[in-house]
Design a protein around this motif. Structure first.
Motif, PDB file in Angstrom:
ATOM      1  N   ASP A 241       0.685  -1.178  -0.044  1.00 44.10           N
ATOM      2  CA  ASP A 241      -0.059   0.037  -0.011  1.00 44.10           C
ATOM      3  C   ASP A 241       0.850   1.273   0.042  1.00 44.10           C
ATOM      4  N   LEU A 242       0.345   2.222  -0.695  1.00 43.42           N
ATOM      5  CA  LEU A 242       1.115   3.529  -1.003  1.00 43.42           C
ATOM      6  C   LEU A 242       0.481   4.699   0.088  1.00 43.42           C
ATOM      7  N   PRO A 243       1.379   5.402   0.685  1.00 45.99           N
ATOM      8  CA  PRO A 243       0.714   6.649   1.663  1.00 45.99           C
ATOM      9  C   PRO A 243       0.327   7.695   0.707  1.00 45.99           C
ATOM     10  N   VAL A 244      -0.537   7.644   0.008  1.00 47.55           N
ATOM     11  CA  VAL A 244      -1.045   8.710  -1.206  1.00 47.55           C
ATOM     12  C   VAL A 244      -2.089   9.834  -0.324  1.00 47.55           C
ATOM     13  N   GLU A 245      -2.626   9.400   0.496  1.00 47.25           N
ATOM     14  CA  GLU A 245      -3.772  10.353   1.126  1.00 47.25           C
ATOM     15  C   GLU A 245      -3.601  11.616   1.307  1.00 47.25           C
ATOM     16  N   TYR A 246      -2.239  11.939   1.873  1.00 45.19           N
ATOM     17  CA  TYR A 246      -1.784  13.325   2.198  1.00 45.19           C
ATOM     18  C   TYR A 246      -1.184  14.048   0.931  1.00 45.19           C
ATOM     19  N   LEU A 247      -1.034  13.722  -0.124  1.00 46.05           N
ATOM     20  CA  LEU A 247      -0.550  14.073  -1.050  1.00 46.05           C
ATOM     21  C   LEU A 247      -1.476  15.231  -1.828  1.00 46.05           C
ATOM     22  N   SER A 248      -0.796  16.480  -2.369  1.00 47.09           N
ATOM     23  CA  SER A 248      -1.519  17.210  -2.837  1.00 47.09           C
ATOM     24  C   SER A 248      -1.713  16.825  -4.601  1.00 47.09           C
ATOM     25  N   ALA A 249      -2.824  17.360  -5.035  1.00 45.20           N
ATOM     26  CA  ALA A 249      -3.015  17.222  -6.594  1.00 45.20           C
ATOM     27  C   ALA A 249      -2.027  17.565  -7.199  1.00 45.20           C
ATOM     28  N   GLY A 250      -1.356  16.488  -8.176  1.00 42.05           N
ATOM     29  CA  GLY A 250      -0.388  16.995  -8.968  1.00 42.05           C
ATOM     30  C   GLY A 250       0.292  15.824  -9.708  1.00 42.05           C
ATOM     31  N   ALA A 251       1.595  15.983 -10.324  1.00 37.29           N
ATOM     32  CA  ALA A 251       2.457  14.878 -10.711  1.00 37.29           C
ATOM     33  C   ALA A 251       3.487  14.692  -9.671  1.00 37.29           C
ATOM     34  N   TYR A 252       4.112  13.328  -9.615  1.00 35.01           N
ATOM     35  CA  TYR A 252       4.962  12.938  -8.826  1.00 35.01           C
ATOM     36  C   TYR A 252       5.728  11.741  -9.561  1.00 35.01           C
ATOM     37  N   TRP A 253       6.714  11.554  -8.814  1.00 37.83           N
ATOM     38  CA  TRP A 253       7.686  10.448  -9.347  1.00 37.83           C
ATOM     39  C   TRP A 253       7.789   9.327  -8.311  1.00 37.83           C
ATOM     40  N   LEU A 254       7.271   8.008  -8.456  1.00 37.16           N
ATOM     41  CA  LEU A 254       7.568   7.132  -7.538  1.00 37.16           C
ATOM     42  C   LEU A 254       8.898   6.204  -7.972  1.00 37.16           C
ATOM     43  N   GLN A 255       9.707   6.074  -6.879  1.00 37.93           N
ATOM     44  CA  GLN A 255      10.968   5.303  -7.226  1.00 37.93           C
ATOM     45  C   GLN A 255      10.948   3.976  -6.141  1.00 37.93           C
ATOM     46  N   VAL A 256      11.166   2.864  -6.642  1.00 35.89           N
ATOM     47  CA  VAL A 256      11.247   1.645  -5.777  1.00 35.89           C
ATOM     48  C   VAL A 256      12.934   1.392  -6.043  1.00 35.89           C
ATOM     49  N   ARG A 257      13.344   1.246  -4.938  1.00 32.02           N
ATOM     50  CA  ARG A 257      15.019   0.675  -4.965  1.00 32.02           C
ATOM     51  C   ARG A 257      15.369  -0.262  -4.115  1.00 32.02           C
ATOM     52  N   TYR A 258      16.495  -0.997  -4.667  1.00 30.37           N
ATOM     53  CA  TYR A 258      17.228  -1.728  -3.811  1.00 30.37           C
ATOM     54  C   TYR A 258      18.594  -1.995  -4.294  1.00 30.37           C
ATOM     55  N   GLU A 259      19.355  -1.416  -3.307  1.00 32.20           N
ATOM     56  CA  GLU A 259      20.803  -1.170  -3.414  1.00 32.20           C
ATOM     57  C   GLU A 259      21.093  -0.249  -4.785  1.00 32.20           C
ATOM     58  N   ASP A 260      21.784  -0.800  -5.574  1.00 28.17           N
ATOM     59  CA  ASP A 260      21.931   0.009  -6.888  1.00 28.17           C
ATOM     60  C   ASP A 260      21.174  -0.127  -7.985  1.00 28.17           C
ATOM     61  N   GLN A 261      19.899  -0.825  -7.607  1.00 29.46           N
ATOM     62  CA  GLN A 261      18.890  -1.250  -8.734  1.00 29.46           C
ATOM     63  C   GLN A 261      17.688  -0.355  -8.313  1.00 29.46           C
ATOM     64  N   GLN A 262      16.921   0.012  -9.404  1.00 28.24           N
ATOM     65  CA  GLN A 262      15.717   0.852  -9.245  1.00 28.24           C
ATOM     66  C   GLN A 262      14.703   0.855 -10.350  1.00 28.24           C
ATOM     67  N   LEU A 263      13.531   1.286 -10.086  1.00 25.13           N
ATOM     68  CA  LEU A 263      12.621   1.487 -11.111  1.00 25.13           C
ATOM     69  C   LEU A 263      11.882   2.799 -10.806  1.00 25.13           C
ATOM     70  N   VAL A 264      11.446   3.562 -11.815  1.00 28.09           N
ATOM     71  CA  VAL A 264      11.043   5.079 -11.542  1.00 28.09           C
ATOM     72  C   VAL A 264       9.608   4.944 -12.363  1.00 28.09           C
ATOM     73  N   LEU A 265       8.640   5.298 -11.856  1.00 28.61           N
ATOM     74  CA  LEU A 265       7.377   5.547 -12.595  1.00 28.61           C
ATOM     75  C   LEU A 265       6.710   6.742 -12.078  1.00 28.61           C
ATOM     76  N   PRO A 266       5.583   7.351 -12.999  1.00 27.79           N
ATOM     77  CA  PRO A 266       5.125   8.341 -12.764  1.00 27.79           C
ATOM     78  C   PRO A 266       3.835   8.112 -12.105  1.00 27.79           C
ATOM     79  N   LEU A 267       3.488   9.196 -11.027  1.00 28.96           N
ATOM     80  CA  LEU A 267       2.207   8.869  -9.994  1.00 28.96           C
ATOM     81  C   LEU A 267       1.229  10.126 -10.215  1.00 28.96           C
ATOM     82  N   VAL A 268       0.296  10.357 -10.556  1.00 31.29           N
ATOM     83  CA  VAL A 268      -0.912  11.395 -10.604  1.00 31.29           C
ATOM     84  C   VAL A 268      -1.690  11.317  -9.614  1.00 31.29           C
ATOM     85  N   LYS A 269      -1.733  12.406  -8.761  1.00 33.74           N
ATOM     86  CA  LYS A 269      -2.767  12.329  -7.758  1.00 33.74           C
ATOM     87  C   LYS A 269      -3.738  13.219  -8.054  1.00 33.74           C
ATOM     88  N   GLN A 270      -5.294  12.857  -8.131  1.00 33.04           N
ATOM     89  CA  GLN A 270      -6.183  13.560  -8.485  1.00 33.04           C
ATOM     90  C   GLN A 270      -6.944  14.598  -7.102  1.00 33.04           C
TER      91      GLN A 270
END
Length: 918
Positions: free
Chosen positions: A889-918
Motif C-alpha cells: 500500500d502507498l501513503p498517498v492520502e496526504y499528497l496534494s493534487a499533481g504529478a509525482y515520481w515514484l521510485q522503487v530502489r534496492y541497493e543500486d537497482q531501481q525502477l522509476v514511474l510516474p504517479l498522478v494524484k487527483q
C-alpha cells in the motif's frame, strides 16, 4: 699476604693505573672489533628514536665517583662489581685510591679510571644514562641539567664518561631543551614508560608537564611519563628512596606500618599506580612490598630514611642496602625469592643513609654497546589444569635474530627441556611458544635463550640456567575474592574507564554490571566502559571459580561530573557556581572566598602559611564541555609573593582528557609564580599591580569534555590568590544544507542545474562566509544570507554536496554531506534495472493506491520514495516483498493534487514511474 708480596701487588697495580691513564680516551673493554675508537659529532638531539635501557639488562660497566668519606661502601661495591663487569671509577687523583684498592686485594683487570673532578658521590643523580637508537642500535649517553646548580663538576661527568667510552652524548641541558632533573627520581621500565615524583615539576617551574614529557620522549624514548606525588618526610623526594622498577611489570614499593611516616602518601600513590597505569603488556602491575626499616624503633622524621628499594642490579648480582636491622634478612630473602639464581648481597649503609642516599644513589650503569634485548612479560600464577601456558618474548639485535628457545622444567632437579619459539608473522620481533600444561601443585621454572645473526647469545633472566623465572600452578582451595582496579574514579562525560580483574584465588568467570555505562554488562576479564551522563554510578563484579563465587559492590565507584560550557567566575559572591573546592586532607586550610584583596574586590585565597605541614594540596575542580567550541583557553588572575627563598609554594593546572590521560598544562612556583619582585612575609595584594593574568591554551582538547583542576601545593609560605577565572572560547557556527534534502532524486535528460541553500548562524558572533562544494570542486562563496549557490549536474549519477561555514573569529565547520541523484526522464513507461514487474493501481490515484509487484526473488528493505517534479522527497519508507506477487500500500492520502515520481530502489537497482494524484 706478607709485606713483600703486598708491596709487589701495589707496584703492579700502580703500573696498570698509569697505563690506564695513558689510554683513558680509548675503549678497549670488549672484543677486538670494538677496540677502534668511534668518531662522532655530539648532537643535541638523538638522530632517531631512542630507548633507555632497563637496569636489569646486560651492562658493560658500573660507574662510581670515589669519595673517601664512603670508602667502605664503595670498596664493597667495587669488589662485587668487578666480578660482573667493568668498573669505571671517577676521581681527580688515584695515588691514594690505588694503594687502598691494592690493600683491599681488588682485582685490576676490570678496573677503568676516569680522571676528573667532581663535587659529590651521588652519581645516580648526575651521571650518564645509556640509551640506544631504535631500541638496540648505536649506544649513546643522554643527559639533562643536574638539579644542583652549585655542583658544576658533577654536571660535566656525563660528558667525561661519554668521551671515555666513545659514545655520542645527547644533552637536554641547553635551550630549547633545558630540563632540570635528577636520576634518583627517574625510574624506567626499559621499554617506554618512566616514573618520577612531582619534584620534577617543582624543579622545572615555568615548564608544563607536557613540555617535560616531550623532553623525556626526545632524549630518553619515554612515551608515557608518569608523575606521582612526592612524600612529606623524604626531603629529597627521589622515588628510589621508596620505590624501584624490578622488571617491565614489577615495582618494589616500601611499606611502613599503617599511618606511620610517609606511609599514607605511599599507599595513595600505590593505589593510583595500580589503578591508573598498566604495564607495557597491558596488565596491572605486580607489586613487591619491601619493609621500610626503623632506626632504634623510630621512623622519619625522627630517624634516618632507611630503605631497601635503593638497590642496584649489576648483571647477575643485586646489591641491597642493609642497616644491621632485624628486617635486613627479610628484605634480602624477598629479593632472592623474586630473582632465583641472582647473587643477592647486602651492603651496610649506616654510614651514608643519614645523607639521604644508599647504593642506588651512588652508582650508575653503562649498557653494552650491542645489546641483545629480550623483553618478556613474566608468567603469573595460574589455577587448575590448562592445556598450555603461552610465552611471549620480543627479541631485538642490530644484526637480527637467528633463533629463540624456551627452556622449562616442572621439578627443581629436572633438566630444562627446550621448546623452539616461532616468530609471529604480524610482529617479526615477537617470538612465541608454550609450556605444556601440568598438574596443580607444580612450580614451573623457565628461561629464554636467543641468538643473534652475528652469533651473540643472550638469556633472560641473565643468570639462566642457574637463574630462572617461575610460577605456580595452583589448585583452588576457596572461592575467589572479588577485586578490581579501574583507571579513573572521577571523569567528565564521554570518558572511557578501564576495569581490570584483580581477584584473588583464581576466578574463571567474571560477571560485571555497569549501570549508566556502555556496555552495561560484560563477562570479560577486562572491560572498557564509556560513561556519558553526569551522576554517581555503582559497579558490581561477581567472580566465580569451581568452589564458589564472591560479589563486590562499590556503590560510588564512578563519579561523572556535569560538564559546563565555557564560563567566567568573578567571585563577586561567596558561593562558587561551576568550581568545586576539594580538600583531600580535611585540614582547615583550603581554597576560600574573601571579600578583599582582588583587583576589583573579592577573590579566592588558599592560606598555605596556616597549614599544619608542608606539601598540603588544595584543589579547585570542574568539568568543561568544548565539543562545540574552538580557540579555547583558560584565563585567570593570580597574585602571590614568595615569603622566603626556602618557601616554595606552587600553582598548577591539570587536565584529564576523555582517554583518561592526565596532563599538567600550567606549572609555576616560587619566584616564577611571584607577581611582585620582592619577598614579602604575609603578602596580601593591595592593588591591581600585584596581580598578573595568565592564559593556558586548551585548543588540543577542543571537541572533548574533560576534567579541569587547579592545584595549589603549600610550602608553609604565603597565600596564593586567584580571581576572574574564565574559560574563553569561540562557539562554533551552526549550519546545515537546507535545500536540497538528502537523497533527493532529480529526473531529466541532459545537464541539469539546481541550487544549494545553506542555513547558518553563530551564537556568539556572525557568519562571514559560506563556501560551497560539489564533491571536491569548489563552487564559490556567499557572504550574506540567504546563502545560496547554483550547481550543475552534467550527467546522470550521484552528487555530493557540502558547505564550509566561517564565523567572524575565524572558526570553521563543515556541514554534513548530502547526496542527490540524477536519473533519466520518461513520463510514459517504467524505467530502471530492478528485475521485478510493477503495476501501480489505480493511476491516477485518489485516496488509496497500491503497488502490485511480481518478483522471482524476495527483497527485504525495498526503499520507496515519492518526489515532486523538482526532486524534493515528499515521502520515504521501506517495505518487503517475497517470491511471486506482493502488494504494498502507498501513503498517498496526504499528497496534494499533481504529478509525482515514484521510485522503487534496492541497493543500486531501481525502477522509476510516474504517479498522478487527483
Amino acid at each position: 699476604m706478607d709485606a713483600f708480596y703486598q708491596l709487589r701487588y701495589i707496584i703492579l697495580l700502580l703500573c696498570l693505573l698509569t697505563l690506564s691513564g695513558l689510554r683513558a680516551q680509548i675503549d678497549y673493554t670488549e672484543t677486538p672489533e670494538d677496540d677502534i675508537p668511534q668518531q662522532f659529532i655530539q648532537p643535541n638531539l638523538p638522530p632517531q628514536n631512542v630507548r633507555t635501557m632497563g637496569e636489569w639488562e646486560e651492562v658493560e660497566g658500573l660507574v662510581i665517583a670515589w669519595d673517601d668519606d664512603y670508602t667502605d661502601i664503595l670498596t664493597q661495591i667495587v669488589r662485587y662489581a668487578v666480578e660482573e663487569c667493568l668498573v669505571y671509577i671517577i676521581a681527580p687523583d688515584f695515588s691514594t685510591l690505588s694503594i687502598h684498592l691494592a690493600v683491599a686485594q681488588i682485582p685490576t683487570e676490570n678496573l677503568r679510571f676516569i680522571y676528573s673532578g667532581f663535587n659529590s658521590v651521588w652519581i645516580r643523580d648526575y651521571g650518564p644514562w645509556t640509551v640506544y637508537l631504535d631500541k638496540v642500535n648505536q649506544r649513546g649517553i643522554s643527559d639533562y641539567l643536574y638539579n644542583r646548580p652549585n655542583r658544576t663538576l658533577d654536571d660535566q661527568i656525563p660528558y667525561e664518561v661519554a668521551d671515555y667510552i666513545g659514545s655520542p652524548l645527547y644533552n637536554a641541558d641547553e635551550n630549547p631543551y633545558s630540563w632540570t632533573h635528577t636520576g634518583g627520581n627517574f625510574l624506567r621500565d626499559g621499554v617506554s614508560s618512566a616514573y618520577s615524583s612531582d619534584l620534577v615539576l617543582r624543579e622545572n617551574s615555568g615548564k608544563t608537564g607536557i613540555e617535560i614529557a616531550e623532553y623525556a620522549r626526545l632524549f630518553f624514548g619515554i612515551e608515557d611519563y608518569r608523575i606521582l606525588s612526592r612524600l612529606n618526610f623524604d626531603t629529597i623526594h627521589h622515588l628510589d628512596m621508596h620505590m624501584r622498577t624490578l622488571d617491565e611489570e614489577t615495582i618494589a614499593i616500601g611499606e611502613y606500618p599503617p599511618g606511620v611516616a610517609d606511609g599514607p602518601v605511599i599507599e595513595a600513590n600505590l593505589s593510583h599506580l595500580r589503578n591508573h597505569y598498566r604495564t607495557p603488556y597491558g596488565k596491572p602491575y605486580r607489586i613487591l612490598r619491601l619493609p621500610m626499616p626503623p632506626q632504634g624503633g623510630l621512623f622519619p622524621p625522627f630517624a634516618d630514611y632507611r630503605t631497601y628499594t635503593n638497590s642496584v642490579f649489576i648483571n647477575k648480582t643485586i646489591l641491597v642496602p642493609i642497616y644491621d636491622a632485624p628486617s635486613d634478612e627479610i628484605a634480602l630473602q624477598l629479593y632472592r625469592d623474586y630473582f632465583p639464581g641472582y647473587r643477592v648481597e647486602g651492603i651496610n649503609c649506616n654510614e651514608i643513609i643519614d645523607e639521604l642516599g644508599a647504593l642506588h644513589c651512588i652508582t650508575k650503569l653503562i649498557g653494552v654497546k650491542r645489546p641483545l634485548w629480550i623483553a618478556h612479560p613474566r608468567l603469573r600464577d595460574v589455577y587448575g589444569i590448562q592445556n598450555s601456558y603461552p610465552v611471549d618474548a620480543w627479541v631485538y639485535h642490530e644484526t637480527g635474530i637467528t633463533n629463540v628457545t624456551l627452556y622449562y622444567r616442572t621439578t627443581p632437579e629436572a633438566t630444562f627441556l627446550p621448546v623452539p619459539m616461532t616468530r609471529n608473522l604480524d610482529d617479526p620481533a615477537l617470538w612465541q611458544a608454550a609450556i605444556p600444561g601440568t598438574l596443580p601443585g607444580t612450580e614451573v621454572q623457565y628461561y629464554i635463550e636467543a641468538f643473534a645473526n652475528n652469533g651473540k647469545r643472550q638469556v633472560r633472566p641473565l643468570p639462566a640456567p642457574i637463574g630462572y623465572y617461575h610460577f605456580q600452578v595452583k589448585d583452588w582451595t576457596s572461592a575467589p575474592v572479588a577485586k578490581w582496579v579501574q583507571t579513573e574514579r572521577e571523569v567528565a562525560p564521554g570518558t572511557r574507564i578501564l576495569f581490570s580483574n584483580d581477584c584473588e584465588e583464581g576466578p574463571v568467570s567474571w560477571d560485571w554490571t555497569f549501570p549508566g555505562g556502555s556496555p552495561v554488562l560484560s563477562n570479560d576479564e577486562e572491560v572498557s566502559v564509556m560513561y556519558n551522563t553526569p551522576g554517581h554510578y555503582l559497579v558490581r563484579l561477581v567472580a566465580a571459580n569451581p568452589l564458589g563465587a564472591d560479589t563486590l559492590l562499590r556503590t560510588n565507584s564512578i563519579r561523572v561530573r556535569e560538564a559546563f560550557l565555557p564560563f567566567s567566575e568573578g567571585f563577586t559572591e561567596g558561593d562558587l557556581t561551576a568550581w568545586e573546592i576539594i580538600n583531600p586532607d580535611n585540614t582547615p586550610v583550603q581554597w576560600r572566598w574573601r571579600a578583599d584583596g582582588g583587583c576589583n574586590g573579592p577573590c579566592l585565597e588558599v592560606p598555605h602559611r596556616d597549614a599544619p605541614r608542608k606539601l598540603n594540596r588544595e584543589y579547585l575542580r570542574t568539568a568543561i564541555d568544548l565539543r562545540e567550541y574552538t580557540q579555547a583557553s583558560l584565563q585567570f588572575g593570580v597574585a602571590y609573593a614568595q615569603r622566603h627563598p626556602l618557601h616554595f609554594d606552587e600553582l598548577r593546572v591539570n587536565l584529564v582528557d576523555q582517554q583518561g590521560q592526565h596532563h599538567n598544562i600550567y606549572n609555576k612556583g616560587g619566584d616564577v609564580l611571584s607577581t611582585v619582585a620582592e619577598y614579602i612575609p604575609g603578602f596580601l595584594p593591595s592593588n591591581c599591580n600585584d596581580w598578573r593574568t595568565e592564559s593556558v591554551d586548551l585548543s588540543p582538547w577542543e571537541g572533548q569534555q574533560f576534567i579541569l583542576e587547579i592545584e595549589s601545593i603549600g610550602d608553609k609560605g604565603n597565600s596564593i590568590f586567584l580571581d576572574e577565572i574564565t574559560l574563553a572560547a569561540n562557539a562554533l557556527p551552526q549550519a546545515n544544507i537546507a535545500f536540497p534534502a538528502n537523497n533527493t532524486l532529480y529526473i531529466g535528460v541532459g545537464p541539469l542545474q539546481q541550487v544549494m541553500r545553506v542555513e547558518a548562524n553563530d551564537s556568539d558572533g556572525e557568519i562571514v562566509q559560506v563556501d560551497f562544494f560539489l564533491g571536491s570542486d569548489f563552487l564559490g562563496s556567499d557572504l550574506t544570507p540567504p546563502y545560496e549557490m547554483p550547481y550543475l549536474m552534467p550527467n546522470w549519477g550521484h552528487y555530493d554536496l557540502q558547505a564550509r561555514v566561517t564565523d567572524n573569529e575565524g572558526a570553521q565547520i563543515w556541514t554534513e554531506t548530502i547526496t542527490v541523484r540524477y536519473d533519466y526522464e520518461n513520463s510514459t513507461s517504467f524505467l530502471g534495472n530492478l528485475p521485478v514487474s510493477v503495476n501501480l493501481v489505480p493511476n491516477p490515484v485518489n485516496t488509496k493506491a497500491a503497488l502490485i509487484i511480481e518478483s522471482e526473488a524476495p527483497y527485504r528493505g525495498l526503499e520507496m520514495t515519492i518526489s515532486n517534479p523538482a526532486g524534493q522527497i515528499i515521502s520515504q519508507w521501506n517495505g518487503d516483498i517475497g517470491n511471486g506477487i506482493s502488494r504494498l500500500d502507498l501513503p498517498v492520502e496526504y499528497l496534494s493534487a499533481g504529478a509525482y515520481w515514484l521510485q522503487v530502489r534496492y541497493e543500486d537497482q531501481q525502477l522509476v514511474l510516474p504517479l498522478v494524484k487527483q
